[in-house]
Design a protein around this motif. Sequence first.
Motif, mmCIF file in Angstrom:
data_model
loop_
_atom_site.group_PDB
_atom_site.id
_atom_site.type_symbol
_atom_site.label_atom_id
_atom_site.label_comp_id
_atom_site.label_asym_id
_atom_site.label_seq_id
_atom_site.Cartn_x
_atom_site.Cartn_y
_atom_site.Cartn_z
ATOM 1 N N ASP A 128 0.812 -1.220 0.000
ATOM 2 C CA ASP A 128 0.000 0.000 0.000
ATOM 3 C C ASP A 128 0.847 1.273 0.000
ATOM 4 O O ASP A 128 1.989 1.293 0.475
ATOM 5 C CB ASP A 128 -0.919 0.014 1.220
ATOM 6 C CG ASP A 128 -1.872 -1.167 1.221
ATOM 7 O OD1 ASP A 128 -2.352 -1.523 0.129
ATOM 8 O OD2 ASP A 128 -2.103 -1.740 2.294
ATOM 9 N N SER A 129 0.219 2.306 -0.551
ATOM 10 C CA SER A 129 0.858 3.611 -0.609
ATOM 11 C C SER A 129 -0.163 4.701 -0.360
ATOM 12 O O SER A 129 -1.333 4.582 -0.747
ATOM 13 C CB SER A 129 1.498 3.833 -1.982
ATOM 14 O OG SER A 129 1.859 5.179 -2.160
ATOM 15 N N ASP B 15 3.156 5.002 -7.962
ATOM 16 C CA ASP B 15 4.579 4.738 -8.198
ATOM 17 C C ASP B 15 5.215 4.036 -7.011
ATOM 18 O O ASP B 15 6.072 3.158 -7.174
ATOM 19 C CB ASP B 15 5.327 6.040 -8.495
ATOM 20 C CG ASP B 15 5.006 6.581 -9.881
ATOM 21 O OD1 ASP B 15 4.465 5.807 -10.703
ATOM 22 O OD2 ASP B 15 5.262 7.778 -10.131
ATOM 23 N N PHE B 16 4.812 4.419 -5.816
ATOM 24 C CA PHE B 16 5.344 3.784 -4.613
ATOM 25 C C PHE B 16 4.937 2.302 -4.581
ATOM 26 O O PHE B 16 5.759 1.430 -4.300
ATOM 27 C CB PHE B 16 4.835 4.507 -3.358
ATOM 28 C CG PHE B 16 5.358 3.927 -2.079
ATOM 29 C CD1 PHE B 16 6.566 4.344 -1.550
ATOM 30 C CD2 PHE B 16 4.638 2.952 -1.404
ATOM 31 C CE1 PHE B 16 7.045 3.801 -0.357
ATOM 32 C CE2 PHE B 16 5.095 2.407 -0.206
ATOM 33 C CZ PHE B 16 6.312 2.829 0.315
ATOM 34 N N SER B 17 3.665 2.033 -4.873
ATOM 35 C CA SER B 17 3.197 0.645 -4.881
ATOM 36 C C SER B 17 3.873 -0.166 -5.987
ATOM 37 O O SER B 17 4.173 -1.353 -5.807
ATOM 38 C CB SER B 17 1.683 0.600 -5.056
ATOM 39 O OG SER B 17 1.033 1.117 -3.913
ATOM 40 N N LYS B 18 4.140 0.475 -7.142
ATOM 41 C CA LYS B 18 4.863 -0.225 -8.214
ATOM 42 C C LYS B 18 6.241 -0.648 -7.731
ATOM 43 O O LYS B 18 6.682 -1.787 -7.974
ATOM 44 C CB LYS B 18 4.984 0.671 -9.440
ATOM 45 C CG LYS B 18 5.815 0.036 -10.551
ATOM 46 C CD LYS B 18 5.971 0.961 -11.746
ATOM 47 C CE LYS B 18 6.849 0.298 -12.824
ATOM 48 N NZ LYS B 18 7.022 1.167 -14.014
ATOM 49 N N GLY C 174 -1.675 -6.375 0.661
ATOM 50 C CA GLY C 174 -2.173 -5.048 0.295
ATOM 51 C C GLY C 174 -3.607 -4.913 0.753
ATOM 52 O O GLY C 174 -4.199 -5.859 1.290
ATOM 53 N N HIS C 175 -4.147 -3.738 0.530
ATOM 54 C CA HIS C 175 -5.538 -3.471 0.885
ATOM 55 C C HIS C 175 -6.261 -2.946 -0.346
ATOM 56 O O HIS C 175 -5.613 -2.467 -1.286
ATOM 57 C CB HIS C 175 -5.613 -2.485 2.052
ATOM 58 C CG HIS C 175 -5.058 -3.052 3.329
ATOM 59 N ND1 HIS C 175 -3.706 -3.139 3.574
ATOM 60 C CD2 HIS C 175 -5.693 -3.580 4.410
ATOM 61 C CE1 HIS C 175 -3.513 -3.689 4.766
ATOM 62 N NE2 HIS C 175 -4.701 -3.966 5.307
ATOM 63 N N PRO C 176 -7.601 -3.016 -0.365
ATOM 64 C CA PRO C 176 -8.335 -2.627 -1.588
ATOM 65 C C PRO C 176 -8.455 -1.117 -1.765
ATOM 66 O O PRO C 176 -9.539 -0.598 -2.058
ATOM 67 C CB PRO C 176 -9.705 -3.300 -1.391
ATOM 68 C CG PRO C 176 -9.874 -3.370 0.083
ATOM 69 C CD PRO C 176 -8.506 -3.600 0.654
ATOM 70 N N GLN D 98 -4.876 -0.096 -8.607
ATOM 71 C CA GLN D 98 -4.375 0.443 -9.880
ATOM 72 C C GLN D 98 -2.940 -0.019 -10.130
ATOM 73 O O GLN D 98 -2.589 -0.406 -11.250
ATOM 74 C CB GLN D 98 -4.437 1.971 -9.866
ATOM 75 C CG GLN D 98 -3.952 2.585 -11.184
ATOM 76 C CD GLN D 98 -3.992 4.112 -11.169
ATOM 77 O OE1 GLN D 98 -4.605 4.718 -10.297
ATOM 78 N NE2 GLN D 98 -3.328 4.727 -12.142
ATOM 79 N N ALA D 99 -2.121 0.007 -9.102
ATOM 80 C CA ALA D 99 -0.732 -0.449 -9.247
ATOM 81 C C ALA D 99 -0.684 -1.919 -9.661
ATOM 82 O O ALA D 99 0.156 -2.319 -10.489
ATOM 83 C CB ALA D 99 0.029 -0.221 -7.946
ATOM 84 N N LEU D 100 -1.585 -2.732 -9.122
ATOM 85 C CA LEU D 100 -1.624 -4.146 -9.505
ATOM 86 C C LEU D 100 -2.046 -4.299 -10.964
ATOM 87 O O LEU D 100 -1.453 -5.078 -11.719
ATOM 88 C CB LEU D 100 -2.583 -4.915 -8.589
ATOM 89 C CG LEU D 100 -2.099 -5.134 -7.146
ATOM 90 C CD1 LEU D 100 -3.206 -5.743 -6.300
ATOM 91 C CD2 LEU D 100 -0.862 -6.033 -7.113
ATOM 92 N N ARG D 101 -3.083 -3.571 -11.376
ATOM 93 C CA ARG D 101 -3.543 -3.653 -12.765
ATOM 94 C C ARG D 101 -2.417 -3.305 -13.741
ATOM 95 O O ARG D 101 -2.255 -3.948 -14.776
ATOM 96 C CB ARG D 101 -4.725 -2.706 -12.997
ATOM 97 C CG ARG D 101 -6.053 -3.222 -12.547
ATOM 98 C CD ARG D 101 -7.194 -2.397 -13.144
ATOM 99 N NE ARG D 101 -7.070 -0.969 -12.838
ATOM 100 C CZ ARG D 101 -7.531 -0.378 -11.737
ATOM 101 N NH1 ARG D 101 -8.168 -1.109 -10.835
ATOM 102 N NH2 ARG D 101 -7.378 0.927 -11.554
#
Length: 386
Positions: free
Chosen positions: A324-325, A330-333, A353-355, A361-364
């Motif tokens: 999480d960020s 960018d941090f999550s990436k 992570g959390h929803p 978005q970082a996961l997608r």
Amino acid sequence: MRSKPTAQERKSNSYPRRLYLIFAGLAFFSAIGLDYRTARRGEKAYFFPSRTVRTEAVITPVPLADVLRRFLETSGVLLPWVEGLEPADGSLRIVVRLPREDYVSLKRRLERELRNKRTSVKKEEGREEGLASYSWRITGEKQEHLTLVFALLEPRKEVPPPAPESRVAIIIDDMGTSLEALKEICDLGQPITISILPHSLYAGETARIAHQNGLEVMMHLPGESLNHEEGNTQTPGLIRSGMGKEDVISLVEEGLSRVPYAEGVNNHMGSKITQEEPVMRPILDLIKSRGLYFLDSRTTSESIAFDLARKMGLRAAYRNIFLDSTVGTDFSKQKIIDLLRLSQREGTAIAIGHPFPETLQALRENLRLLKEYGVKPVLASEIIPK
């Protein structure tokens, strides 16, 4: 009265006797000579032992082809080798396939064997069925001709065993409050594990939809934390520090009843209770009795939960990275990249992570990196040791 013979008469009577003796002696010596000659010829003799006549054995030369076949067999060159005829003169042609290193050692012995057989050899390099080859044109003493072709097999390249496959498990906590977030996770098309708050509004429905879409379900067990955030102690189903064993077990059983298809349990908050063995032991005992696994969310570095679970014989693991960020995707990436690199080093890695919109978005946008890094995503149960 008869008168005695005179000397002249005696002399004249002795001649016939002498002649008789002479002829008798000649006859005897002739017989002896003939008998000796008979014995020398190996025939039956009366006075001399017969001589055994020595018959010289007739040696039939071994055909050159048989010499070479025998040599190949005794040298460990296994069948099948291919025999045919030379197009030019119809002589025998033998093709042998063998590794190059075997040819080097065989060559010296074959040269010595052919010298002993007084043959002449002419060698040529070439190609045989796509392989480098040496052709030996051999001529024997009786003008026998034969061609022996060695087709050289290249040494097999040692193929290193495949490196152990790097794997990651991604867990999304705090599920059960939004079906829209669940849809986004299902749409990722990846083996994601979701952890559901047992007293959330859509706990049961979230569990059923996730199961139908191939996601893995965990129960997100609420536990008291150290920071006493506002509303912390009011969380439904919260297990508190100092709570009695029976109360702890009751809350865990109730939570599991609200989350169907749960295959494991991890802690929601719980930085305080995960440091206390009297609280954690009954929780872990119940999880073990249900055949579930335990994942320590590691909300504090002082947690004893993972070590205690392993001592008690549970399947257990702990979280490595938070995704999480609060400052953007960018941090999550970067956290996703850290997860993949850790997996490459250690073989496995677990992220939570959390929803949050930024996390999803970082996961997608970045799950494509799994393939680039050669890392396989798996469900949590596939990564937690047996």
